[in-house]
Motif scaffolding. Structure first.
Motif, PDB file in Angstrom:
ATOM      1  N   LEU A 119      50.592  47.069  45.241  1.00 31.82           N
ATOM      2  CA  LEU A 119      50.045  47.905  44.157  1.00 31.82           C
ATOM      3  C   LEU A 119      50.844  47.669  42.880  1.00 31.82           C
ATOM      4  CD1 LEU A 119      49.423  51.032  46.379  1.00 31.82           C
ATOM      5  CD2 LEU A 119      47.656  49.982  44.926  1.00 31.82           C
ATOM      6  N   ALA A 120      52.162  47.557  43.019  1.00 31.29           N
ATOM      7  CA  ALA A 120      53.000  47.303  41.839  1.00 31.29           C
ATOM      8  C   ALA A 120      52.684  45.931  41.248  1.00 31.29           C
ATOM      9  CB  ALA A 120      54.483  47.404  42.217  1.00 31.29           C
ATOM     10  N   VAL A 121      52.429  44.943  42.108  1.00 26.51           N
ATOM     11  CA  VAL A 121      52.092  43.593  41.629  1.00 26.51           C
ATOM     12  C   VAL A 121      50.751  43.623  40.896  1.00 26.51           C
ATOM     13  CG1 VAL A 121      51.369  41.290  42.431  1.00 26.51           C
ATOM     14  CG2 VAL A 121      53.492  42.306  43.293  1.00 26.51           C
ATOM     15  N   THR A 122      49.749  44.253  41.503  1.00 31.18           N
ATOM     16  CA  THR A 122      48.423  44.304  40.866  1.00 31.18           C
ATOM     17  C   THR A 122      48.516  44.998  39.503  1.00 31.18           C
ATOM     18  OG1 THR A 122      47.334  44.251  42.996  1.00 31.18           O
ATOM     19  CG2 THR A 122      46.028  45.132  41.193  1.00 31.18           C
ATOM     20  N   ASN A 123      49.403  45.975  39.412  1.00 30.43           N
ATOM     21  CA  ASN A 123      49.614  46.676  38.137  1.00 30.43           C
ATOM     22  C   ASN A 123      50.155  45.737  37.053  1.00 30.43           C
ATOM     23  OD1 ASN A 123      51.806  48.928  36.631  1.00 30.43           O
ATOM     24  ND2 ASN A 123      49.638  49.366  36.765  1.00 30.43           N
ATOM     25  N   MET A 124      50.740  44.602  37.466  1.00 32.56           N
ATOM     26  CA  MET A 124      51.331  43.667  36.483  1.00 32.56           C
ATOM     27  C   MET A 124      50.384  42.550  36.071  1.00 32.56           C
ATOM     28  SD  MET A 124      55.255  43.148  37.782  1.00 32.56           S
ATOM     29  CE  MET A 124      55.467  43.864  39.401  1.00 32.56           C
ATOM     30  N   LYS A 128      43.823  43.116  28.805  1.00 28.94           N
ATOM     31  CA  LYS A 128      43.821  44.291  27.910  1.00 28.94           C
ATOM     32  C   LYS A 128      43.226  45.518  28.602  1.00 28.94           C
ATOM     33  CE  LYS A 128      39.576  43.293  25.183  1.00 28.94           C
ATOM     34  NZ  LYS A 128      38.970  42.377  26.139  1.00 28.94           N
ATOM     35  N   ASP A 129      42.369  45.287  29.569  1.00 34.71           N
ATOM     36  CA  ASP A 129      41.783  46.420  30.297  1.00 34.71           C
ATOM     37  C   ASP A 129      41.444  45.982  31.717  1.00 34.71           C
ATOM     38  OD1 ASP A 129      39.581  44.809  30.011  1.00 34.71           O
ATOM     39  OD2 ASP A 129      38.677  46.028  28.428  1.00 34.71           O
ATOM     40  N   LEU A 130      40.906  46.903  32.484  1.00 40.22           N
ATOM     41  CA  LEU A 130      40.576  46.649  33.886  1.00 40.22           C
ATOM     42  C   LEU A 130      39.651  45.434  34.035  1.00 40.22           C
ATOM     43  CD1 LEU A 130      40.851  48.103  36.713  1.00 40.22           C
ATOM     44  CD2 LEU A 130      38.594  49.035  36.234  1.00 40.22           C
ATOM     45  N   THR A 131      38.639  45.367  33.167  1.00 41.20           N
ATOM     46  CA  THR A 131      37.663  44.271  33.272  1.00 41.20           C
ATOM     47  C   THR A 131      38.338  42.922  33.085  1.00 41.20           C
ATOM     48  OG1 THR A 131      36.121  45.796  32.256  1.00 41.20           O
ATOM     49  CG2 THR A 131      35.410  43.510  32.375  1.00 41.20           C
ATOM     50  N   GLU A 132      39.214  42.840  32.084  1.00 43.36           N
ATOM     51  CA  GLU A 132      39.866  41.550  31.828  1.00 43.36           C
ATOM     52  C   GLU A 132      40.815  41.181  32.972  1.00 43.36           C
ATOM     53  OE1 GLU A 132      41.110  40.829  27.707  1.00 43.36           O
ATOM     54  OE2 GLU A 132      42.828  39.719  28.533  1.00 43.36           O
ATOM     55  N   LYS A 133      41.535  42.178  33.507  1.00 46.88           N
ATOM     56  CA  LYS A 133      42.442  41.908  34.628  1.00 46.88           C
ATOM     57  C   LYS A 133      41.646  41.404  35.831  1.00 46.88           C
ATOM     58  CE  LYS A 133      45.727  45.402  33.206  1.00 46.88           C
ATOM     59  NZ  LYS A 133      46.790  46.286  33.579  1.00 46.88           N
ATOM     60  N   TRP A 134      40.548  42.082  36.136  1.00 49.05           N
ATOM     61  CA  TRP A 134      39.714  41.685  37.267  1.00 49.05           C
ATOM     62  C   TRP A 134      39.162  40.273  37.062  1.00 49.05           C
ATOM     63  CZ3 TRP A 134      38.444  41.628  42.004  1.00 49.05           C
ATOM     64  CH2 TRP A 134      37.219  41.080  42.400  1.00 49.05           C
ATOM     65  N   GLU A 135      38.668  40.007  35.867  1.00 50.33           N
ATOM     66  CA  GLU A 135      38.097  38.678  35.577  1.00 50.33           C
ATOM     67  C   GLU A 135      39.140  37.587  35.766  1.00 50.33           C
ATOM     68  OE1 GLU A 135      35.207  37.112  34.984  1.00 50.33           O
ATOM     69  OE2 GLU A 135      34.428  39.027  35.662  1.00 50.33           O
ATOM     70  N   ARG A 136      40.361  37.844  35.316  1.00 48.84           N
ATOM     71  CA  ARG A 136      41.414  36.835  35.457  1.00 48.84           C
ATOM     72  C   ARG A 136      41.736  36.606  36.935  1.00 48.84           C
ATOM     73  NH1 ARG A 136      46.086  37.594  33.847  1.00 48.84           N
ATOM     74  NH2 ARG A 136      46.499  35.375  33.634  1.00 48.84           N
ATOM     75  N   LEU A 137      41.781  37.686  37.701  1.00 45.26           N
ATOM     76  CA  LEU A 137      42.097  37.553  39.130  1.00 45.26           C
ATOM     77  C   LEU A 137      40.986  36.787  39.863  1.00 45.26           C
ATOM     78  CD1 LEU A 137      43.859  38.226  41.632  1.00 45.26           C
ATOM     79  CD2 LEU A 137      42.577  40.363  41.834  1.00 45.26           C
ATOM     80  N   ILE A 138      39.741  37.169  39.633  1.00 47.73           N
ATOM     81  CA  ILE A 138      38.655  36.548  40.401  1.00 47.73           C
ATOM     82  C   ILE A 138      38.462  35.084  39.978  1.00 47.73           C
ATOM     83  CG2 ILE A 138      36.674  37.349  38.980  1.00 47.73           C
ATOM     84  CD1 ILE A 138      36.776  37.308  42.826  1.00 47.73           C
ATOM     85  N   LEU A 190      41.114  48.565  40.608  1.00 46.21           N
ATOM     86  CA  LEU A 190      41.380  47.126  40.597  1.00 46.21           C
ATOM     87  C   LEU A 190      41.864  46.655  41.977  1.00 46.21           C
ATOM     88  CD1 LEU A 190      41.629  44.485  38.989  1.00 46.21           C
ATOM     89  CD2 LEU A 190      43.891  45.236  38.209  1.00 46.21           C
ATOM     90  N   TYR A 191      42.771  47.426  42.586  1.00 48.62           N
ATOM     91  CA  TYR A 191      43.344  47.042  43.890  1.00 48.62           C
ATOM     92  C   TYR A 191      42.269  47.029  44.982  1.00 48.62           C
ATOM     93  CZ  TYR A 191      46.156  47.495  48.175  1.00 48.62           C
ATOM     94  OH  TYR A 191      46.689  47.332  49.438  1.00 48.62           O
ATOM     95  N   THR A 192      41.369  48.005  44.961  1.00 52.45           N
ATOM     96  CA  THR A 192      40.345  48.043  46.022  1.00 52.45           C
ATOM     97  C   THR A 192      39.316  46.917  45.819  1.00 52.45           C
ATOM     98  OG1 THR A 192      39.228  49.824  44.808  1.00 52.45           O
ATOM     99  CG2 THR A 192      40.574  50.478  46.657  1.00 52.45           C
ATOM    100  N   LYS A 193      39.067  46.535  44.571  1.00 51.34           N
ATOM    101  CA  LYS A 193      38.194  45.363  44.339  1.00 51.34           C
ATOM    102  C   LYS A 193      38.899  44.111  44.840  1.00 51.34           C
ATOM    103  CE  LYS A 193      35.273  46.585  40.401  1.00 51.34           C
ATOM    104  NZ  LYS A 193      35.678  47.852  39.796  1.00 51.34           N
TER     105      LYS A 193
END
Ligand code: DON
Length: 307
Positions: A119-124, A128-138, A190-193
């Motif tokens: 959870l701490a890693v996903t937080n890093m 800029k927002d949840l959508t951008e973080k998710w897009e970068r991960l996927i 974000l973590y559950t996705k």
């Protein structure tokens, strides 16, 4: 390994152990799986592969995703930043334990493979927002698998989001101790996705081949992950990847591996194979019971151990 038939025989043998396991149901949507399933792809670093079982069936990565988010965050932030907030030591505790967060001073999760550390890693993850973080991960996961269709299973993500009270507790504890920042609900979203990212054994084995090649894409030869980051991820997989069964797994199989409560196992035989396994019946520590047996058989027969 010479043929799919040879692999199928091992799958049939290992499958017999499924009856002693149980499909995870603490995330209600996972409870629907057939405990008798067992499938595998072994992807060789020369781009050939072997399959057995229902290898096209998709499953969610669950904790296997922790290796991939760690690789991305180490690329995003660098080692010094990440390891200020998350430790490098195995716990010997179950994956979702809160106990050591309270007893250790200063309070920080012991490693990135347990839920608190993940959870701490996903937080890093940068964005800029949840959508951008998710897009970068996927996009990162898609590049590793060389499959632009990979996405997450909405039903499983929702089911975990609605029931992740212990993970929320871990987050609030870490927020109080300045390990994580920002909105806890967005982080759980974000973590559950991330945990619900869905693929089949072939995709997972193909990602394993990138790790087996120390970060190079097996098709294009392009570097996807820096070598020192692959090394860190593989080391965590050896020391903490199978949770409080990591020691026994290192002795019996002896390769970097990561399990998930969906029944997935991601294993890397350095310079040789990436392996993706799906067998949803779990042992009492949350690892695929037949998947572990299958890896043990393969390790004995083909001398996998790195030790
Ligand atoms: O956080 C959770 O509980 C799940 N999404 C992932 C746990 C998991 O896969 C543990 N692995 N064996």
């Amino acid at each position: 390994m010479q043929s799919n038939k040879e692999l199928q025989l091992l799958v049939e043998k290992a499958k017999r152990f499924s009856k002693d396991g149980k499909v995870a149901d603490y995330i209600p949507a996972l409870g629907k799986e057939d405990g008798n399933d067992l499938a595998i792809t072994i992807y060789k670093t020369d781009n050939s592969y072997f399959h057995a079982g229902n290898f096209e069936k998709k499953f969610t990565l669950q904790s296997i995703s922790k290796v991939l988010s760690l690789a991305l965050v180490l690329m995003d932030r660098g080692e010094d930043y990440v390891f200020q907030k998350v430790g490098m030591e195995p716990t010997g505790d179950p994956f979702n334990s809160i106990a050591k967060l309270e007893t250790l001073k200063p309070s920080k999760p012991l490693n990135p493979m347990i839920n608190a550390g993940a959870l701490a890693v996903t937080n890093m993850i940068k964005g800029k927002d949840l959508t951008e973080k998710w897009e970068r991960l996927i996009q990162f996961v898609r590049a590793l698998a060389n499959d632009q269709q990979i996405t997450y299973n909405e039903e499983v993500a929702r089911s975990e989001f609605e029931t992740a009270h212990l993970n929320r507790a871990l987050c609030f504890f870490m927020k109080q101790n300045n390990i994580i920042e920002g909105d806890v609900e967005s982080l759980i979203d974000l973590y559950t996705k991330q945990c619900a990212i869905e693929m089949n054994c072939y995709d997972l084995a193909r990602i394993g081949a990138v790790f087996a090649l120390n970060g190079f894409d097996p098709d294009s030869g392009e570097r996807l992950i820096p070598e020192h980051i692959v090394r860190i991820c593989k080391t965590f997989m050896v020391t903490c990847g199978m949770y409080n069964a990591s020691g026994e797994f290192a002795i019996k199989v002896g390769v970097p591996a990561k399990s998930g409560v969906s029944g997935g196992i991601f294993a890397v035989v350095p310079n040789r194979y990436g392996i993706g396994i799906f067998g949803p019946a779990l042992d009492e520590k949350g690892n695929s019971i037949a998947g572990l047996k299958l890896l043990e058989m393969l390790a004995n027969e083909f001398e996998f151990s790195i030790f």
